[in-house]
Design a protein around this motif. Structure first.
Motif, PDB file in Angstrom:
ATOM      1  N   LYS A 136      71.782 -86.327  15.981  1.00  0.00           N
ATOM      2  CA  LYS A 136      72.255 -86.978  17.207  1.00  0.00           C
ATOM      3  C   LYS A 136      72.350 -88.102  15.700  1.00  0.00           C
ATOM      4  N   ALA A 137      72.797 -88.140  14.719  1.00  0.00           N
ATOM      5  CA  ALA A 137      72.756 -89.000  14.162  1.00  0.00           C
ATOM      6  C   ALA A 137      73.510 -90.680  14.233  1.00  0.00           C
ATOM      7  N   TRP A 138      74.241 -90.585  15.249  1.00  0.00           N
ATOM      8  CA  TRP A 138      75.048 -92.035  15.757  1.00  0.00           C
ATOM      9  C   TRP A 138      74.063 -92.683  16.796  1.00  0.00           C
ATOM     10  N   GLU A 139      73.161 -92.366  16.702  1.00  0.00           N
ATOM     11  CA  GLU A 139      71.859 -93.520  17.769  1.00  0.00           C
ATOM     12  C   GLU A 139      71.415 -94.635  16.910  1.00  0.00           C
ATOM     13  N   PRO A 140      71.605 -96.064  17.180  1.00  0.00           N
ATOM     14  CA  PRO A 140      70.766 -96.735  16.972  1.00  0.00           C
ATOM     15  C   PRO A 140      69.642 -96.184  15.823  1.00  0.00           C
ATOM     16  N   LEU A 141      68.992 -97.190  14.937  1.00  0.00           N
ATOM     17  CA  LEU A 141      68.257 -97.163  14.001  1.00  0.00           C
ATOM     18  C   LEU A 141      66.252 -96.826  14.392  1.00  0.00           C
ATOM     19  N   VAL A 142      66.314 -95.495  13.713  1.00  0.00           N
ATOM     20  CA  VAL A 142      64.894 -95.029  14.351  1.00  0.00           C
ATOM     21  C   VAL A 142      63.991 -95.677  14.326  1.00  0.00           C
TER      22      VAL A 142
ATOM     23  N   ALA B  18      81.275 -92.510  14.180  1.00  0.00           N
ATOM     24  CA  ALA B  18      81.624 -92.572  13.655  1.00  0.00           C
ATOM     25  C   ALA B  18      82.273 -91.658  13.069  1.00  0.00           C
ATOM     26  N   TYR B  19      80.832 -90.562  12.732  1.00  0.00           N
ATOM     27  CA  TYR B  19      80.901 -89.667  12.123  1.00  0.00           C
ATOM     28  C   TYR B  19      82.342 -88.799  12.392  1.00  0.00           C
TER      29      TYR B  19
ATOM     30  N   VAL C 128      69.936 -94.884   8.108  1.00  0.00           N
ATOM     31  CA  VAL C 128      70.119 -95.288   7.055  1.00  0.00           C
ATOM     32  C   VAL C 128      69.665 -97.579   7.294  1.00  0.00           C
TER      33      VAL C 128
ATOM     34  N   GLU D 102      77.615 -95.900   8.199  1.00  0.00           N
ATOM     35  CA  GLU D 102      78.192 -96.269   9.692  1.00  0.00           C
ATOM     36  C   GLU D 102      78.286 -94.975  10.205  1.00  0.00           C
ATOM     37  N   CYS D 103      78.333 -93.572   9.385  1.00  0.00           N
ATOM     38  CA  CYS D 103      78.685 -92.695   9.869  1.00  0.00           C
ATOM     39  C   CYS D 103      76.823 -91.888  10.135  1.00  0.00           C
ATOM     40  N   LEU D 104      75.321 -92.948   9.926  1.00  0.00           N
ATOM     41  CA  LEU D 104      74.086 -91.979  10.081  1.00  0.00           C
ATOM     42  C   LEU D 104      73.374 -93.535  10.442  1.00  0.00           C
ATOM     43  N   PRO D 105      73.814 -94.294  11.273  1.00  0.00           N
ATOM     44  CA  PRO D 105      73.002 -95.496  11.407  1.00  0.00           C
ATOM     45  C   PRO D 105      71.630 -95.051  11.656  1.00  0.00           C
ATOM     46  N   LYS D 106      71.115 -94.019  12.731  1.00  0.00           N
ATOM     47  CA  LYS D 106      70.177 -93.804  12.813  1.00  0.00           C
ATOM     48  C   LYS D 106      69.407 -93.698  12.060  1.00  0.00           C
TER      49      LYS D 106
ATOM     50  N   LEU E 164      77.922 -78.699   9.212  1.00  0.00           N
ATOM     51  CA  LEU E 164      77.597 -80.432   9.008  1.00  0.00           C
ATOM     52  C   LEU E 164      76.954 -81.047  10.249  1.00  0.00           C
TER      53      LEU E 164
ATOM     54  N   PHE F 244      74.191 -84.750   5.327  1.00  0.00           N
ATOM     55  CA  PHE F 244      75.409 -85.126   4.800  1.00  0.00           C
ATOM     56  C   PHE F 244      75.936 -85.293   4.204  1.00  0.00           C
TER      57      PHE F 244
ATOM     58  N   TYR G  22      80.603 -97.001   4.683  1.00  0.00           N
ATOM     59  CA  TYR G  22      80.438 -95.740   5.299  1.00  0.00           C
ATOM     60  C   TYR G  22      79.471 -94.855   5.879  1.00  0.00           C
TER      61      TYR G  22
END
Lengths: 125, 276
Positions: free
Chosen positions: A108-114, A53-54, B76, B70-74, A100, B102, B67
């Motif tokens: 790799k901030a698009w990965e699912p929740l860590v 999404a980013y 948040v 959505e941009c930081l799902p890892k 940024l 961010f 938003y």
């Protein structure tokens, strides 16, 4: 701040004497600066996955601004069209987004929740 | 100023709660209005004492919160908007630097100012310390809170590389609570006395402290001695004997609903009037 606009060849130079902000000098050639920054940012965003999404949102913003930079030669009109402060501030925003975008590839901030929070951690009171 | 928010896609995994502690705020507000209309209205029947809700602001914050999630799902975990229209992003502790970077650098965020870093000690929770980062955006005239958690021994990444103002705020969190920040340039005490032992803002640190100081005439200097109270410490029970918020009671039904009607026997239905 209306003023005479000098032209050299195809490019317009801003006739602004000052930005009015301390420590922020008037940019000599904002179009070139923005062109370089936006190109580098788009290249940095290419490294992220297409469905992130980013990447999608940022590419949208950068492309909109890039199109304006390419089509609007007058600096003041460009400031008005981008509508996010003076062109020097827009340049600073572009530099921030570039740094940024580069860091996002590392994180790799698009990965699912860590990590999920433990039970009851966010309960208030 | 320009509202440069792009169109949002629906976020995937993260929860959005409107008003964490007021989870059923919309239900309560309707019932409260119904009761309040009878209690506090003027001659023309208009409501006089209901606080006006800024729905536009609330929607904008909700949209922006989605938003960010959505941009930081890892990192948040949750996003919530309080009843006072304050946006809070709850993140896991690994994501402090990415989320703050961010929020500082992104075009749609631009929260360039770190207003404060606060720490909250809740000893009953699994990770007792909650860190709260309060950010402010000057371009968009907006504030946001980022919250994480940690305990006494788990270090958290210092955000000095993102916000220089974090230097002293993190020193204060270390001094007062004992939250350790890794990669901090100079993590030492800032408010306590030079030889002070302990972390005073923790809930298990007593109000009077452990040591007191006095000037000793023979030694000609200040000496520290264990604290001696002239009078035994008195703890007052300041809570009222009457229940203050029957609608917010944990786990059991209120004895009376908001209309003042009591129940003789447990009710099987009518969830609109029975609040948890």
């Amino acid at each position: 701040m209306a003023g005479l606009v000098r032209t050299v060849g195809r490019r317009f130079f801003s006739a602004k004497a000052t930005t009015g902000l301390t420590g922020m000098a008037v940019a000599k050639d904002p179009h070139v600066a923005l062109r370089v920054l936006y190109t580098k940012t788009l290249a940095a965003l290419e490294k992220l996955p297409k469905d992130a999404a980013y990447r999608q949102h940022t590419e949208g913003i950068i492309n909109d601004r890039f199109d304006l930079v390419k089509t609007v030669p007058d600096v003041e009109e460009l400031e008005r069209k981008i509508n996010c402060g003076q062109i020097e501030q827009v340049i600073i925003q572009a530099e921030a987004e570039l740094s940024l975008a580069r860091k996002m590839a590392d994180w790799k901030a698009w990965e699912p929740l860590v990590s999920e929070p433990p039970e009851g951690q966010w309960k208030w009171p | 100023m320009a509202a440069c928010l792009g169109r949002l896609l629906h976020s995937s995994g993260n929860l959005l709660r409107n008003g964490g502690e007021h989870r059923f705020a919309h239900l309560k507000r309707q019932a409260f209005h119904a009761g309040a209309r009878a209690l506090c209205s003027n001659a023309s029947g208009g409501l006089t004492t209901i606080r006006p809700q800024d729905e536009v602001m609330r929607n904008q914050l909700t949209v922006f919160g989605e938003y960010v999630a959505e941009c930081l799902p890892k990192y948040v975990q949750t996003v919530q908007v309080t009843s006072q229209n304050e946006l809070e992003v709850l993140i896991s502790p690994e994501g402090v630097v990415p989320v703050l970077s961010f929020l500082k650098d992104h075009h749609n965020a631009q929260f360039k100012s770190l207003a404060d870093i606060a720490c909250v000690d809740m000893p009953t929770k699994p990770y007792r310390f909650e860190l709260v980062y309060m950010l402010m955006s000057l371009t968009y005239n907006s504030r946001i809170r980022v919250r994480t958690y940690t305990d006494e021994i788990t270090p958290i990444e210092s955000c000095y590389s993102v916000f220089k103002a974090a230097d002293w705020y993190e020193r204060e969190a270390w001094d007062m609570y004992g939250v350790y920040f890794s990669n901090h340039p100079d993590l030492r005490r800032i408010l306590t006395d030079y030889g002070f032992e302990g972390h005073p803002f923790r809930k298990d640190f007593p109000l009077s402290g452990y040591v007191e100081i006095r000037y000793d005439n023979e030694l000609k200097r200040i000496v520290q001695e264990p604290v001696e109270l002239a009078q035994e410490f008195r703890k007052f029970d300041l809570s009222s004997t009457w229940e203050t918020f029957p609608a917010h009671r944990q786990g059991s039904k209120p004895l009376m609903d908001t209309q003042g009607r009591g129940h003789e026997a447990p009710l099987e239905e009518n969830p609109a009037e029975e609040k948890k």
